[in-house]
Write an enzyme that holds these catalytic residues in place. Structure first.
Site, PDB file in Angstrom:
ATOM      1  CB  ILE A 108       5.330  -3.034 -25.640  1.00 27.69           C
ATOM      2  CG1 ILE A 108       6.166  -4.197 -26.198  1.00 27.69           C
ATOM      3  CG2 ILE A 108       3.843  -3.397 -25.551  1.00 27.69           C
ATOM      4  CD1 ILE A 108       6.357  -5.359 -25.262  1.00 27.69           C
ATOM      5  CG  ASN A 112      -4.805  -8.919  -4.244  1.00 30.81           C
ATOM      6  OD1 ASN A 112      -5.038  -9.570  -5.245  1.00 30.81           O
ATOM      7  ND2 ASN A 112      -4.067  -7.845  -4.297  1.00 30.81           N
ATOM      8  N   GLY A 113      -5.875  -5.854  -2.659  1.00 35.57           N
ATOM      9  CA  GLY A 113      -6.598  -4.774  -3.335  1.00 35.57           C
ATOM     10  C   GLY A 113      -6.316  -3.408  -2.746  1.00 35.57           C
ATOM     11  CD  GLU A 114      -5.079  -1.458  -5.215  1.00 29.91           C
ATOM     12  OE1 GLU A 114      -5.800  -1.234  -6.201  1.00 29.91           O
ATOM     13  OE2 GLU A 114      -4.409  -2.495  -5.104  1.00 29.91           O
ATOM     14  NE  ARG A 124      -4.814 -14.282 -32.217  1.00 36.92           N
ATOM     15  CZ  ARG A 124      -5.795 -14.218 -33.093  1.00 36.92           C
ATOM     16  NH1 ARG A 124      -6.549 -13.134 -33.164  1.00 36.92           N
ATOM     17  NH2 ARG A 124      -6.036 -15.228 -33.897  1.00 36.92           N
ATOM     18  CB  THR A 180      -8.911 -12.421 -28.223  1.00 38.97           C
ATOM     19  OG1 THR A 180      -8.582 -11.085 -28.525  1.00 38.97           O
ATOM     20  CG2 THR A 180      -9.846 -12.480 -27.050  1.00 38.97           C
ATOM     21  CG  LEU A 240       0.668  -0.604 -18.860  1.00 41.72           C
ATOM     22  CD1 LEU A 240      -0.136  -1.889 -18.986  1.00 41.72           C
ATOM     23  CD2 LEU A 240       2.149  -0.893 -19.060  1.00 41.72           C
ATOM     24  CB  CYS A 256      -0.382  -8.674  -1.839  1.00 44.17           C
ATOM     25  SG  CYS A 256      -2.045  -8.514  -1.207  1.00 44.17           S
ATOM     26  CG  ASP A 277      -5.800   0.184   1.303  1.00 40.03           C
ATOM     27  OD1 ASP A 277      -6.449  -0.628   0.634  1.00 40.03           O
ATOM     28  OD2 ASP A 277      -4.545   0.194   1.318  1.00 40.03           O
ATOM     29  NE  ARG A 312       2.662  -4.904   3.044  1.00 33.77           N
ATOM     30  CZ  ARG A 312       3.135  -3.828   3.625  1.00 33.77           C
ATOM     31  NH1 ARG A 312       4.219  -3.898   4.353  1.00 33.77           N
ATOM     32  NH2 ARG A 312       2.517  -2.674   3.524  1.00 33.77           N
ATOM     33  CG  LEU A 313       3.842  -4.728  -4.616  1.00 30.20           C
ATOM     34  CD1 LEU A 313       5.313  -4.950  -4.968  1.00 30.20           C
ATOM     35  CD2 LEU A 313       3.036  -4.584  -5.892  1.00 30.20           C
ATOM     36  CB  VAL A 330      -0.575   2.110   1.653  1.00 28.75           C
ATOM     37  CG1 VAL A 330      -0.941   2.921   0.432  1.00 28.75           C
ATOM     38  CG2 VAL A 330      -1.494   0.919   1.773  1.00 28.75           C
ATOM     39  CB  SER A 381      -3.833  -0.348 -17.438  1.00 28.14           C
ATOM     40  OG  SER A 381      -4.062  -0.976 -18.660  1.00 28.14           O
TER      41      SER A 381
END
Length: 561
Positions: free
Chosen positions: A288, A75-77, A340, A337, A256, A2, A97, A49-50, A53, A363
């Site tokens: 991708i 922001n986090g878990e 890219r 880098t 991913l 979030c 959480d 907010r996203l 939970v 990921s």
């Protein structure tokens, strides 16, 4: 994932200032709240907010009846919030959480709070009763945090720098915005005026320390001993545990998948654990690349083997080049880098967000730094120097790979999860003798590969597939992504401009046209903020003029075999 934002001691009208909070709206597309702090007319919180939970009671700032004087924006878990509840008898008011942060703080103060959190986080905790503000960020900086603190005590805090750079304040000079350091917490006094004064900045955890929360982990004690079989078994156990705890979500999980070792291990372990947990949907994997890219072919192989619902995103060089400005704006960096490698991740994240219902995205970030996966590690003068460089890379992740992974996914309202950066997993891996961790038989990450040799998680040719840089693997072997970019940039930047680059950009002057091009875009959006990046990412121990793995001799000999 979030977006958090807070101001303390604002001289300007808060309704004007809160426009800055809208710059990070992409981090939380589900809801927004802006709230003033009672009793402090010039202090406020903003939150995007996203909902992952507790979709009903998960809005922030979090306040609970038991501690009316505490305000929390984070922001986090926090993966161990249930274990801590059991251990200390906390009574939660919500299913969020992060509520555990309030209970831990009430029980043992800020030092114990930060050290006990198993997860990824950036938080702003306000204690109005004791007039204190606390800021904290996880060990590797997986969740971003920036702050601005002026000489007269005005404090601004935000998930991304873009939410702070246009704040209004009665100062002649532009206030300095800087990243908040990972693995630290800061204590600030809150004055009656709403202004603050910094009291101390404390490093509460580094990657080589055993995390304090390990004592309350549900996982059994690991067998001691350094014989190879014990070590391999412990690596498997800890990695499985790292993925399992990250399954915590009320939204769909995806992964991913580049077809390289790291993302393939994560995806394979996810499929195994989701089946065991009877998750009602198949894992969606996402790859991708351009036509005939080695990553697409390898990812296809992995997806077929593990039985995921696989999605391929094909892009062309024009689409990649067109995305550069958006990508640099999202990243807040001009590192070559990183830019890219971010284009592919940005485009695949956009596809996931628009075309699928996966929101929580796993990921493989962090593995290369931890397990010495970069090709230049073959040239390390000694195991001890390789070990030191591995630790340096982990400390700097927040400026490079972790920054890329967070911003490219967050730009499209997705939440990233990175099991390789689990505290217990990294602590164990780094505690192993330096000699065990170096490349072996010409193969990097040999110990990690060997640990999963008999697990049947992956096909052997994937488990032992040589390292391919993400920004290179998305294009064909005939023409690398970096050479496509350089051909384009060559026409955009005049030779004379490059010659005078050090005059125009005395800090981190670009040495190539590509570097100059990215820097120009960065300066357009973030003028005078070049010091957010302390140095460019480059391989060590070799005469490298470009960060791409495909320019290194070892890579060329490996691809010819």
């Amino acid at each position: 994932m979030c977006g958090i934002w807070a101001l303390f001691g604002s001289d300007e009208c808060l309704s004007v200032q809160c426009l800055s909070a809208m710059k990070i709206a992409h981090r939380g597309p589900d809801a927004f709240r802006f709230e003033n702090v009672n009793g402090f007319t010039n202090c406020c919180f903003g939150f995007h907010r996203l909902a992952i939970v507790d979709q009903l009671y998960g809005m922030q700032p979090i306040r609970v009846k038991k501690f009316p004087y505490l305000w929390l924006c984070y922001n986090g878990e926090i993966y161990n919030f249930r274990q801590l509840q059991k251990q200390f008898g906390f009574e939660y008011q919500t299913l969020v959480d992060g509520e555990v942060i309030l209970h831990l703080y009430n029980r043992g103060g800020i030092e114990q709070t930060a050290s006990m959190l198993d997860g990824v986080f950036a938080f702003i905790l306000l204690d109005t009763a004791n007039r204190k503000v606390f800021l904290g960020r996880d060990t590797y900086g997986v969740r971003p945090l920036f702050k601005v603190l002026t000489e007269d005590g005005f404090l601004g805090v935000c998930s991304e720098a873009k939410g702070l750079i246009n704040l209004k304040h009665s100062m002649s000079s532009c206030p300095k915005v800087e990243p908040f350091l990972p693995g630290h917490y800061e204590v600030l006094d809150l004055k009656p005026s709403g202004k603050v004064a910094s009291v101390e900045l404390v490093k509460f955890h580094s990657c080589k320390d055993e995390p304090l929360h390990a004592a309350y982990d549900t996982m059994e004690h690991l067998p001691a001993g350094l014989d190879l079989e014990t070590v391999k078994s412990n690596i498997r156990l800890l990695f499985e545990n790292a993925v399992r705890k990250r399954l915590m979500s009320h939204r769909r999980i995806g992964c991913l998948l580049s077809g390289g070792l790291d993302s393939s291990l994560v995806a394979a372990m996810l499929v195994k654990l989701m089946k065991e947990s009877s998750v009602s949907y198949p894992l969606q994997t996402f790859a991708i690349g351009m036509e005939d890219s080695p990553d697409l072919l390898a990812a296809r192989k992995v997806a077929a083997y593990i039985g995921s619902e696989h999605h391929e995103v094909i892009f062309n060089s024009e689409e990649g080049i067109q995305a550069l400005e958006e990508v640099i704006f999202s990243l807040e960096t001009y590192d070559i880098t990183t830019v890219r490698a971010s284009v592919g991740m940005y485009l695949v994240s956009r596809h996931i967000s628009k075309k699928t219902d996966s929101v929580v995205i796993f990921s493989g970030e962090g593995s290369d730094e931890l397990t010495q996966g970069y090709i230049y590690f073959h040239k390390a003068p000694s195991p001890e120097e390789a070990m030191e460089d591995s630790e340096r890379l982990l400390r700097e992740l927040y400026m490079f790979d972790v920054l890329r992974a967070d911003r490219t996914t967050a730009a499209h309202g997705l939440e990233l999860r990175v099991p390789f950066l689990d505290h217990r997993f990294t602590y164990y891996y780094l505690s192993l003798p330096a000699k065990l961790r170096i490349p072996k038989n010409g193969i990097e990450k040999h110990l990690l590969r060997e640990s999963f040799q008999d697990s049947n998680l992956l096909p052997k040719e994937i488990l032992w597939r040589p390292k391919e840089a993400f920004s290179d693997g998305i294009t064909s072997l005939k023409k690398s992504w970096f050479s496509i970019l350089q051909e384009y940039v060559d026409l955009q930047v005049d030779d004379l401009l490059l010659e005078k680059a050090a005059e125009k950009f005395p800090f981190n002057p670009p040495k190539t046209k590509e570097g100059y091009y990215y820097r120009q875009i960065f300066e357009k959006h973030y003028p005078g903020r070049a010091d957010w990046l302390s140095h460019y990412w480059m391989p060590r121990w070799i005469e490298a003029t470009d960060p791409s793995a495909r320019t290194l001799k070892h890579y060329k000999s490996a691809t010819k075999e």
